[in-house]
Design a protein around this motif. Structure first.
Motif, mmCIF file in Angstrom:
data_model
loop_
_atom_site.group_PDB
_atom_site.id
_atom_site.type_symbol
_atom_site.label_atom_id
_atom_site.label_comp_id
_atom_site.label_asym_id
_atom_site.label_seq_id
_atom_site.Cartn_x
_atom_site.Cartn_y
_atom_site.Cartn_z
ATOM 1 N N LYS A 271 4.429 -5.064 5.191
ATOM 2 C CA LYS A 271 4.799 -6.271 4.442
ATOM 3 C C LYS A 271 3.855 -6.527 3.265
ATOM 4 O O LYS A 271 4.261 -6.968 2.201
ATOM 5 N N ARG A 272 2.575 -6.209 3.496
ATOM 6 C CA ARG A 272 1.592 -6.372 2.409
ATOM 7 C C ARG A 272 1.861 -5.373 1.268
ATOM 8 O O ARG A 272 1.584 -5.657 0.111
ATOM 9 N N ILE A 273 2.350 -4.210 1.624
ATOM 10 C CA ILE A 273 2.668 -3.213 0.580
ATOM 11 C C ILE A 273 3.891 -3.683 -0.214
ATOM 12 O O ILE A 273 3.907 -3.634 -1.442
ATOM 13 N N ILE A 274 4.891 -4.171 0.504
ATOM 14 C CA ILE A 274 6.130 -4.596 -0.160
ATOM 15 C C ILE A 274 5.868 -5.763 -1.119
ATOM 16 O O ILE A 274 6.308 -5.740 -2.262
ATOM 17 N N ASP A 275 5.124 -6.773 -0.631
ATOM 18 C CA ASP A 275 4.911 -7.933 -1.531
ATOM 19 C C ASP A 275 3.678 -7.758 -2.417
ATOM 20 O O ASP A 275 3.345 -8.631 -3.213
ATOM 21 N N GLN A 276 3.007 -6.583 -2.248
ATOM 22 C CA GLN A 276 1.888 -6.212 -3.123
ATOM 23 C C GLN A 276 0.663 -7.115 -2.992
ATOM 24 O O GLN A 276 -0.215 -7.123 -3.843
ATOM 25 N N SER A 277 0.615 -7.878 -1.891
ATOM 26 C CA SER A 277 -0.596 -8.667 -1.650
ATOM 27 C C SER A 277 -1.684 -7.786 -1.036
ATOM 28 O O SER A 277 -2.812 -8.206 -0.853
ATOM 29 N N ILE A 278 -1.350 -6.530 -0.740
ATOM 30 C CA ILE A 278 -2.338 -5.595 -0.185
ATOM 31 C C ILE A 278 -3.547 -5.482 -1.132
ATOM 32 O O ILE A 278 -3.376 -5.292 -2.342
ATOM 33 N N PRO A 279 -4.766 -5.635 -0.604
ATOM 34 C CA PRO A 279 -5.931 -5.521 -1.493
ATOM 35 C C PRO A 279 -6.043 -4.102 -2.055
ATOM 36 O O PRO A 279 -5.870 -3.123 -1.331
ATOM 37 N N LYS A 280 -6.307 -4.011 -3.342
ATOM 38 C CA LYS A 280 -6.427 -2.719 -4.009
ATOM 39 C C LYS A 280 -7.476 -1.840 -3.328
ATOM 40 O O LYS A 280 -7.321 -0.630 -3.215
ATOM 41 N N LYS A 281 -8.533 -2.512 -2.854
ATOM 42 C CA LYS A 281 -9.671 -1.820 -2.228
ATOM 43 C C LYS A 281 -9.321 -1.071 -0.946
ATOM 44 O O LYS A 281 -10.085 -0.217 -0.517
ATOM 45 N N VAL A 282 -8.224 -1.431 -0.277
ATOM 46 C CA VAL A 282 -7.945 -0.782 1.014
ATOM 47 C C VAL A 282 -6.975 0.391 0.880
ATOM 48 O O VAL A 282 -6.683 1.078 1.850
#
Ligand SMILES: [Zn+2]
Length: 682
Positions: A271-282
């Motif tokens: 879900k974090r990948i889809i909405d792009q809230s995934i931190p760039k660092k991870v």
């Protein structure tokens, strides 16, 4: 099966080439044949050869004119070219066709052989791979062929006399065509569009960038945390999105409560990948810890600042859209969607959508969902679109199967020597079995193996299979039998098809069908009877459920591309919002009623949407076609029907199904069989 991006482009853009022309030459290549010249040229041909050539002259001159550029000659020269190269006499045309066809076989056959030989050190264990091996392996000797054919004008001779027919025309006229007319039409597909080299080059660069973006999208699962030093996955586990993430979910079905918690954790990441809230660092980084639920990143136990990835995922899609859209004005299929569907799959997007929607609305889905709920002992979760519990377990244990195959096949040669006898066990005559076996070579492989067909008669197909030191294990054998099925299709559809231009099958689903049927019979070939009575029913349910999953994902891919064409100036931010909205809409329409959970974005996780533009629907169609062909062959006289079906060759998918199975591509049979299977397994 992974499909490379460049294949998607080059499939229907036969002019594909990366040439070394100077900038100056590139800039002056423009279409220069006016409507008036086309009209007067047709008039000239009709006055010279009579009214009966009018239709052919119209189609041929129009098509040749669409490909002609100022560098090929003036309008007067075009007219003169058509006058001296138009073939009015049918017998003469047939002889010319045979000559062209023979030469196409020579060119394609040898280019294929060159690639096969150059890549041999990469595919077979031939010692260390050097950079020179890689460089030669990547070299494509045939990549300039199409452009060369424009330069020497053969392309125009072909376009003028064997012009292009659209999918609609092929399906409509094809009903009354002779095999020769089908073959003429397939030759007409060779030169359909002439896209400027810089447009192709740009699309290829943008495509490679997307490939790289996805290839480096790894999640360090061992570094997921809940902020209390707890780990949820093995320390060194690194998963590539989305394939490995999905497979990780699948692998937890047998692990009860704990498995469920792990699956939920993977879904948080998705879900974090889809909405792009995934931190760039991870992304692709194991130096930090991350809690996907709170989205906090930790370094040495302390929460640190971490900005979200933002929009990169959707920017990649926008980049592909612009690169592919730039081709529109240069081709008769004037959108990327049409090129992918009508050109690549040879099925219209509208037909595909209608069929998928109908399938996803079928009431059998709810029955299967009830069965899955019972088997899992819990309510369904969104990720159960990947439910993995319909795999039929063999009644024979793995070690004894390994022992049998290792003894029987100590090396590639042993497998090669057994091909004819395997075919005879499947019902092929002795002569046919030997004919096919002689034209299939078994080679040792570095990787898991593949089947590589020949492109000219006189050459063999190659079955690459990995055989470890102690002989072939059962898993390797099972895959090798699958590849053998591909080789048999490749050989029949090259050697036994009446016209070279019709060699092959309409698309990969047709060859996969035969490969899977071979694979299903692997134990039978070893002389073992698998006693699981539910095997067929379970396989049907497995197929039915994965068809459901891939259709939702494919529909989202389709709608996203239609949306892009409706909103050509959209930003990545706008696309992100639109994709999430469309994913949830599809979920709520076709999955929520079955799963009992609303508003899930899960269908937007597929990486194909980024690195294989408009390709997913191929898989969905593949499932249907494959199922129908398998069903048919299961009740047919196997060997003789395999020979008949694969002699049909590469006509359109719909025409092939009619000719071979006397039915259309349809969802009926898979739904009906799933209904029966639910009753059997419940
Ligand atoms: Zn396959």
């Amino acid at each position: 099966m992974k499909v490379l991006w460049f294949m998607v482009v080059s499939l229907f853009l036969m002019t594909a080439c990366c040439n070394n022309e100077t900038q100056e030459q590139k800039n002056i290549e423009i279409a220069n044949i006016s409507k008036a010249t086309v009209k007067s040229t047709i008039g000239l041909l009709v006055s010279e050869h009579g009214d009966e050539v009018k239709e052919n002259a119209q189609r041929g001159v129009n098509h040749a004119a669409s490909l002609w550029r100022n560098v090929d000659g003036t309008e007067e020269e075009f007219k003169a070219f058509c006058q001296s190269n138009f073939i009015a006499d049918n017998d003469l045309k047939a002889v010319s066709f045979e000559k062209i066809s023979r030469n196409m076989e020579i060119l394609r056959g040898h280019f294929n052989k060159i690639s096969l030989d150059l890549q041999k050190p990469l595919h077979e264990p031939m010692g260390d791979i050097f950079d020179v091996d890689k460089a030669f392996g990547a070299y494509s000797a045939g990549s300039h062929m199409i452009e060369d054919m424009y330069r020497n004008k053969l392309a125009f001779t072909i376009a003028l006399n064997f012009p292009y027919y659209s999918l609609t025309e092929k399906e409509k006229l094809g009903k009354d065509w002779t095999r020769q007319q089908w073959a003429y039409a397939r030759l007409g597909d060779v030169f359909t569009a002439r896209i400027p080299a810089e447009v192709l080059q740009n699309a290829s660069e943008v495509g490679s960038a997307s490939e790289m973006y996805i290839a480096n999208y790894n999640i360090h699962m061992g570094h997921l945390t809940d902020g209390s030093n707890k780990r949820f996955f093995p320390e060194d586990m690194v998963l590539l999105s989305h394939w490995n993430l999905r497979d990780e979910i699948k692998s937890h079905y047998s692990r009860g409560e704990e498995g469920l918690a792990s699956q939920a954790k993977v879904y948080e990441v998705m879900k974090r990948i889809i909405d792009q809230s995934i931190p760039k660092k991870v992304i692709n980084n194991g130096d930090v810890e991350w809690d996907p639920v709170t989205n906090i990143v930790y370094k040495d136990g302390k929460a640190i600042e971490a900005s979200p990835e933002g929009n990169e995922r959707y920017q990649q899609i926008i980049n592909n859209f612009h690169a592919l859209k730039a081709m529109d004005e240069h081709t008769p299929l004037n959108t990327a969607v049409k090129r992918a569907f009508e050109g690549g799959m040879e099925i219209t997007q509208k037909d595909a959508e209608a069929l998928f929607v109908k399938f996803m609305s079928s009431k059998e889905l709810k029955k299967v969902a009830v069965l899955i709920r019972t088997r899992l002992g819990r309510d369904l979760q969104p990720w159960d679109i990947w439910y993995d519990g319909f795999k039929a377990r063999s009644s024979i244990n793995a070690e004894s199967l390994d022992a049998i195959t290792q003894k029987r096949y100590p090396n590639a040669k042993a497998f090669d020597d057994d091909l004819a006898s395997m075919l005879m066990k499947l019902g092929f005559s002795k002569d046919k079995s030997e004919f096919l076996a002689e034209r299939i070579d078994v080679d040792p492989a570095r990787g898991s193996g593949h089947a590589w067909g020949a492109s000219m008669k006189g050459e063999t197909a190659h079955l690459r299979t990995r055989i470890p030191e102690g002989g072939m294990d059962y898993k390797g054998y099972n895959i090798a039998v699958h590849e053998f099925g591909h080789n048999v299709e490749q050989t029949i559809s090259l050697y036994d098809v009446d016209y070279y231009m019709l060699n092959g099958v309409p698309n990969t689903a047709f060859t996969e069908a035969l490969a899977f049927i071979f694979q299903k019979r692997d134990l039978e070939l070893l002389g073992i009877n698998n006693k699981n009575p539910q095997k067929e029913a379970l396989q049907t349910l497995d197929n039915f459920w994965s068809t459901y999953e891939i259709m939702g994902v494919s529909l989202l891919d389709q709608r996203m591309w239609l949306w892009l064409y409706d909103n050509p100036t959209a930003t990545a931010d706008q696309l992100k919002a639109a994709v999430q909205k469309m994913a949830i809409e599809i979920w709520n329409d076709y999955y929520a009623p079955v799963f009992g959970v609303k508003d899930q974005p899960i269908l937007a996780i597929y990486s194909h949407m980024i690195n294989s533009p408009i390709y997913l629907s191929n898989y969905a169609f593949g499932h249907l076609i494959q199922f129908q062909v398998e069903q048919y062959l299961m009740s047919a006289d196997f060997a003789s029907e395999v020979e008949r079906l694969f002699r049909i060759g590469c006509i359109t998918p719909n025409a092939w199904m009619q000719e071979g199975l006397k039915e259309d591509i349809s969802i009926k049979s898979i739904i009906k069989e799933a209904g029966k299977a639910v009753k059997e397994v419940s």
